[in-house]
Design a protein around this motif. Structure first.
Motif, PDB file in Angstrom:
ATOM      1  N   PRO A  30      -5.576  -5.035   1.084  1.00 28.42           N
ATOM      2  CA  PRO A  30      -5.250  -3.770   1.024  1.00 28.42           C
ATOM      3  C   PRO A  30      -5.925  -2.893   1.700  1.00 28.42           C
ATOM      4  O   PRO A  30      -7.480  -3.186   1.813  1.00 28.42           O
ATOM      5  CB  PRO A  30      -5.261  -3.255  -0.497  1.00 28.42           C
ATOM      6  CG  PRO A  30      -6.216  -4.394  -1.155  1.00 28.42           C
ATOM      7  CD  PRO A  30      -6.155  -5.652   0.005  1.00 28.42           C
ATOM      8  N   VAL A  31      -5.745  -1.801   2.446  1.00 25.08           N
ATOM      9  CA  VAL A  31      -6.329  -0.825   3.119  1.00 25.08           C
ATOM     10  C   VAL A  31      -6.270   0.858   2.765  1.00 25.08           C
ATOM     11  O   VAL A  31      -5.234   1.129   3.123  1.00 25.08           O
ATOM     12  CB  VAL A  31      -6.182  -0.874   4.698  1.00 25.08           C
ATOM     13  CG1 VAL A  31      -7.084   0.072   5.479  1.00 25.08           C
ATOM     14  CG2 VAL A  31      -6.420  -2.614   5.067  1.00 25.08           C
ATOM     15  N   ASN A  32      -7.230   1.141   2.271  1.00 21.26           N
ATOM     16  CA  ASN A  32      -7.414   2.681   1.783  1.00 21.26           C
ATOM     17  C   ASN A  32      -7.763   3.346   3.019  1.00 21.26           C
ATOM     18  O   ASN A  32      -8.893   2.887   3.716  1.00 21.26           O
ATOM     19  CB  ASN A  32      -8.287   2.840   0.607  1.00 21.26           C
ATOM     20  CG  ASN A  32      -8.410   4.072   0.366  1.00 21.26           C
ATOM     21  OD1 ASN A  32      -8.280   5.363   1.012  1.00 21.26           O
ATOM     22  ND2 ASN A  32      -8.828   4.291  -1.080  1.00 21.26           N
ATOM     23  N   ASP A  88       0.649  -1.307   0.087  1.00 18.78           N
ATOM     24  CA  ASP A  88       0.142   0.007   0.001  1.00 18.78           C
ATOM     25  C   ASP A  88       0.862   1.064   0.037  1.00 18.78           C
ATOM     26  O   ASP A  88       1.910   1.302   0.784  1.00 18.78           O
ATOM     27  CB  ASP A  88      -0.924  -0.129   1.132  1.00 18.78           C
ATOM     28  CG  ASP A  88      -1.940  -0.933   1.097  1.00 18.78           C
ATOM     29  OD1 ASP A  88      -2.243  -1.709   0.121  1.00 18.78           O
ATOM     30  OD2 ASP A  88      -2.685  -1.125   2.191  1.00 18.78           O
ATOM     31  N   VAL A  89       0.534   2.330  -0.703  1.00 11.98           N
ATOM     32  CA  VAL A  89       1.171   3.498  -0.851  1.00 11.98           C
ATOM     33  C   VAL A  89       0.158   4.837  -0.642  1.00 11.98           C
ATOM     34  O   VAL A  89      -0.816   4.856  -1.131  1.00 11.98           O
ATOM     35  CB  VAL A  89       1.833   3.653  -2.243  1.00 11.98           C
ATOM     36  CG1 VAL A  89       2.823   5.005  -2.369  1.00 11.98           C
ATOM     37  CG2 VAL A  89       2.689   2.387  -2.699  1.00 11.98           C
ATOM     38  N   HIS A  90       0.666   5.301   0.475  1.00 13.34           N
ATOM     39  CA  HIS A  90      -0.121   6.562   0.878  1.00 13.34           C
ATOM     40  C   HIS A  90       0.624   7.976   0.754  1.00 13.34           C
ATOM     41  O   HIS A  90       1.699   7.875   1.406  1.00 13.34           O
ATOM     42  CB  HIS A  90      -0.406   6.292   2.658  1.00 13.34           C
ATOM     43  CG  HIS A  90      -1.100   4.998   2.778  1.00 13.34           C
ATOM     44  ND1 HIS A  90      -2.391   4.743   2.610  1.00 13.34           N
ATOM     45  CD2 HIS A  90      -0.661   3.936   3.303  1.00 13.34           C
ATOM     46  CE1 HIS A  90      -2.799   3.514   2.997  1.00 13.34           C
ATOM     47  NE2 HIS A  90      -1.815   2.787   3.473  1.00 13.34           N
ATOM     48  N   VAL A 119      -0.249  -2.341  -4.654  1.00 10.77           N
ATOM     49  CA  VAL A 119       0.188  -3.430  -5.675  1.00 10.77           C
ATOM     50  C   VAL A 119       0.127  -4.747  -5.164  1.00 10.77           C
ATOM     51  O   VAL A 119       0.542  -4.913  -4.011  1.00 10.77           O
ATOM     52  CB  VAL A 119       1.708  -3.174  -5.951  1.00 10.77           C
ATOM     53  CG1 VAL A 119       2.137  -4.074  -6.889  1.00 10.77           C
ATOM     54  CG2 VAL A 119       2.048  -1.775  -6.485  1.00 10.77           C
ATOM     55  N   GLY A 120      -0.677  -5.664  -5.753  1.00  6.60           N
ATOM     56  CA  GLY A 120      -0.668  -6.889  -5.313  1.00  6.60           C
ATOM     57  C   GLY A 120       0.228  -7.521  -5.814  1.00  6.60           C
ATOM     58  O   GLY A 120       0.689  -7.952  -6.933  1.00  6.60           O
TER      59      GLY A 120
END
Length: 396
Positions: free
Chosen positions: A308-310, A16-18, A245-246
């Protein structure tokens, strides 16, 4: 031609990219009225940049840093591109002959023709190396194939494995963003990446820049009046951006047709390139008018093995304009939301890293949730080392 077996799959994992990024007055992604896109969230109007716009900006950043042969392109004009490539082969006398060969080579794909001659009915996403491989299929056989009727030529080419070329050795962009082909399921590539629409962490108002352009020649003749008048809609915002990205899907996509021991290094390198380009890219709409390119105030990378967590829920209650830095408050809200998700759902990340531009209380809050602040190159190197250590075939 049969497809080579895929290398063993790694466990399911997500990178995950924040991103927290402030942009000045801008109109980088406009709607059908020419104004910046927006959305209602948390009961207020937010600035919005579509996922499609930022995915394209990310792809364009890839292109700046990769050799031409590694590029991918999405176009209706694949037949025209192939015709140009085939016209340089020995034994292809003219462009018309090259076009006939291109039509026969693409026939096994089963893609519907578009309204314009030479176009496909929709955009087709492929790599330059795949097109080179397609031309190589008939290298040295062009005169023989051109001597055949169209029907016999297509039958001969159908035995060469055209579909397999577009099902293997995908370029990074196709492996990351996927490919949808409505007419032929076998050519579809499941995307390894999901990109959210960027949203402002606070409410925004649409503003307008009224402009005039002076005609230099009328000034010389001492005439008055503008040569042109108009207006451009804009807003300014601190954006929350998110992508994931998985890792397992990216490796699966990159493994097809490659040497087994090359799939994992390509996967790790692909994650690094995606994080780099996603963080550094900016959609270019009205770029000359607003010069809105900035760098993020915060980039956080979180590796998860559950899902994934938004973290956009951190901003359902919009940041209020009370004299404090909107970016700093947004960063603290993001960090607190990440800590809360980890605590309440009991699924700690396997890796956390952050780059930020804050000090004092915002820095403390961010680093307590996401680890000590570091430089962007250090974040990328640490991420690569973690992926190799945790998910490579040797440790899986």
């Amino acid at each position: 031609m049969s497809l080579p077996p895929l290398t063993p799959q790694i466990p399911r994992a997500y990178v995950d990219v924040h991103v927290i990024q402030t942009v000045p007055p801008a109109n980088m992604n406009r709607d059908d009225q020419g104004n910046p896109k927006d959305a209602m969230y948390g009961g207020v109007r937010r600035s919005r940049v579509s996922s499609q716009a930022w995915k394209r900006a990310t792809r364009m950043h890839f292109a700046q840093n990769r050799p031409e042969e590694d590029h991918a392109t999405r176009t209706r004009g694949v037949a025209a591109a192939l015709t140009e490539k085939l016209s340089t082969l020995p034994g292809v006398p003219d462009e018309e002959s090259a076009a006939r060969l291109a039509t026969s080579l693409l026939a096994p794909l089963g893609i519907k023709a578009g309204k314009k001659a030479g176009d496909t009915a929709y955009l087709f996403f492929y790599g330059q190396r795949q097109l080179d491989r397609l031309a190589t299929l008939i290298a040295g056989r062009a005169p023989e194939l051109l001597a055949l009727s169209d029907k016999k030529r297509e039958a001969a080419i159908a035995e060469l494995g055209v579909q397999e070329i577009f099902r293997t050795e995908h370029p990074l962009e196709v492996a990351l963003f996927g490919r949808m082909v409505a007419d032929l399921a076998s050519l579809r590539v499941d995307a390894a990446t999901q990109v959210a629409h960027a949203l402002s962490t606070h409410a925004v108002d649409l503003e307008f820049d009224y402009f005039t352009a002076v005609d230099d020649e009328t000034r010389r003749r001492n005439e008055t009046g503008a040569g042109m008048i108009g207006h451009i809609g804009f807003n300014s915002a601190t954006l929350y951006r998110y992508a994931t990205v998985g890792l397992h899907q990216l490796k699966h996509n990159l493994a097809a047709g490659r040497e087994p021991n090359a799939a994992w290094p390509a996967t790790v390198a692909g994650v690094r390139e995606f994080v780099t380009s996603f963080a550094r890219s900016v959609p270019s709409g009205y770029g000359n008018s607003f010069a809105h390119r900035t760098l993020p105030s915060l980039v956080a990378v979180v590796v998860r093995t559950d899902q994934p967590v938004n973290l956009v829920s951190a901003f359902e209650a919009p940041v209020r304009l009370d004299g404090e830095s909107i970016a700093a408050i947004s960063a603290m809200k993001l960090a607190n939301e990440h800590a809360k998700v980890t605590e309440r759902w009991g699924e700690p990340a396997s890796y956390e890293a952050v780059v930020h531009a804050f000090d004092k209380e915002p820095a403390t809050t961010v680093e307590e949730a996401l680890g000590a602040g570091q430089s962007f190159p250090e974040l990328l190197s640490g991420l690569e080392a973690h992926l190799d250590r945790t998910f490579s075939e040797g440790s899986a």
